[in-house]
Design a protein around this motif. Sequence first.
Motif, short mmCIF file in Angstrom:
data_model
loop_
_atom_site.label_atom_id
_atom_site.label_comp_id
_atom_site.label_asym_id
_atom_site.label_seq_id
_atom_site.Cartn_x
_atom_site.Cartn_y
_atom_site.Cartn_z
N SER A 25 0.81 -1.22 0.00
CA SER A 25 0.00 0.00 0.00
C SER A 25 0.83 1.26 0.00
O SER A 25 0.34 2.33 -0.36
N ALA A 26 2.11 1.16 0.40
CA ALA A 26 2.93 2.37 0.44
C ALA A 26 3.11 2.98 -0.93
O ALA A 26 3.23 4.19 -1.08
N SER A 27 3.14 2.13 -1.98
CA SER A 27 3.37 2.64 -3.33
C SER A 27 2.10 2.57 -4.18
O SER A 27 2.14 2.88 -5.36
N ALA A 28 1.00 2.10 -3.59
CA ALA A 28 -0.24 1.95 -4.36
C ALA A 28 -0.80 3.31 -4.75
O ALA A 28 -0.64 4.30 -4.03
N ALA A 29 -1.45 3.33 -5.89
CA ALA A 29 -2.07 4.56 -6.37
C ALA A 29 -3.52 4.26 -6.74
O ALA A 29 -3.91 3.11 -6.91
N ALA A 78 -1.27 -0.40 -15.45
CA ALA A 78 -1.34 -0.11 -14.02
C ALA A 78 -0.13 -0.78 -13.38
O ALA A 78 0.61 -1.52 -14.04
N THR A 79 0.07 -0.49 -12.10
CA THR A 79 1.17 -1.08 -11.33
C THR A 79 0.58 -1.94 -10.23
O THR A 79 -0.47 -1.60 -9.66
N ALA A 80 1.23 -3.04 -9.93
CA ALA A 80 0.75 -3.95 -8.90
C ALA A 80 0.45 -3.19 -7.61
O ALA A 80 1.26 -2.37 -7.15
N GLY A 81 -0.71 -3.45 -7.04
CA GLY A 81 -1.14 -2.77 -5.83
C GLY A 81 -2.04 -1.58 -6.08
O GLY A 81 -2.73 -1.12 -5.16
N PHE A 124 -10.91 -2.80 -9.04
CA PHE A 124 -10.14 -3.95 -8.60
C PHE A 124 -8.77 -3.49 -8.13
O PHE A 124 -8.32 -2.38 -8.45
N THR A 125 -8.11 -4.35 -7.37
CA THR A 125 -6.72 -4.11 -6.97
C THR A 125 -5.82 -4.87 -7.93
O THR A 125 -5.96 -6.09 -8.09
#
Length: 317
Positions: A25-29, A78-81, A124-125
């Motif tokens: 979650s620290a890098s999630a957008a 997208a990027t994972a997370g 979705f994640t």
Amino acid sequence: MRTSVHRGARVLLVLALAVVGLTGSASAATVAIELCAVPGTAPLPGGGLVPIWGFGTPTTPGDCSTAPAGLPGPQLTATAGDVVTITVRNALPAGHTVSFEIPGVAFNPGPTDAVSGGVVSRTFTAQPGTYLYQSGGDAGRQEAMGLSGALLVRTTTPNQAYASATTAYDVESVLVLTAIDPAFNAAPETYDLHSYRATYWLINGRSYPDVPAITAAAGQRVLLRYLNAGYDNTSMTLLGAHEQVVARDAGLLANQVTASTETIPAGATEDAIVVVPTGTPPSTHGFALFNRQLHVTSGPQTGTSPIGNGMLVFIHS
């Protein structure tokens, strides 16, 4: 008391880092994507246009008249997370409901369909992988008309497709495999799908020699992201080199497969790594990657003027 406080702080820090490591979650957008399902046309190899239904990205938010239909649809990333929300606006003719889906993606609970003139949003994640987004409406007719495209979810490690270091790459190529039966596209509402016979075979909406070559130097690792958006299983052959199949349907393989020919089922995706050989390629154009079923033609092959070269592309430096 001071020691106790510091110990407590350290425990909380460790717990916080553990949670971040597990969830990312620290890098999630938060990623918002808007698509329109619209009628349009696509150029045929050898000349002429064919009607399609395709996805497009509106240049003016909410206005599907600014979203030209693409074959395939726009490439989404997208990027994972990341927490991704895809909003789909249905601008198809009346009576055609869009049912937006991405096989392999676990959507949050909520509506799945948009009636003509309506809107649906799906969240979705993101998890790493190569995904085919599409509409399952009209019992497969919408996808056959062109309503599909590629979604790439990247890892947080640059140039690495999945968590395993064996999926590291230098060059990436996305190959959306599609086919067209012009008779179906001319009358998608009434055409008998039992009579469907594709005569145009395309990579990213084009046939050779209009498919851009994959440029890579000897020794480089090329990631081939296959997405089969056609009605038929498609076998792709690489001459003069081998592919290391690392994932299927966005799932990393525990036992990777080495092959010169791989069959990608209809609706499936596959990721393969090719290490470009240092020797002389089998062709002056490079290493040929083509449809093994010999769908390397386009259009009705009648008379003395065959058209085009279908599903064919070269890897060269």
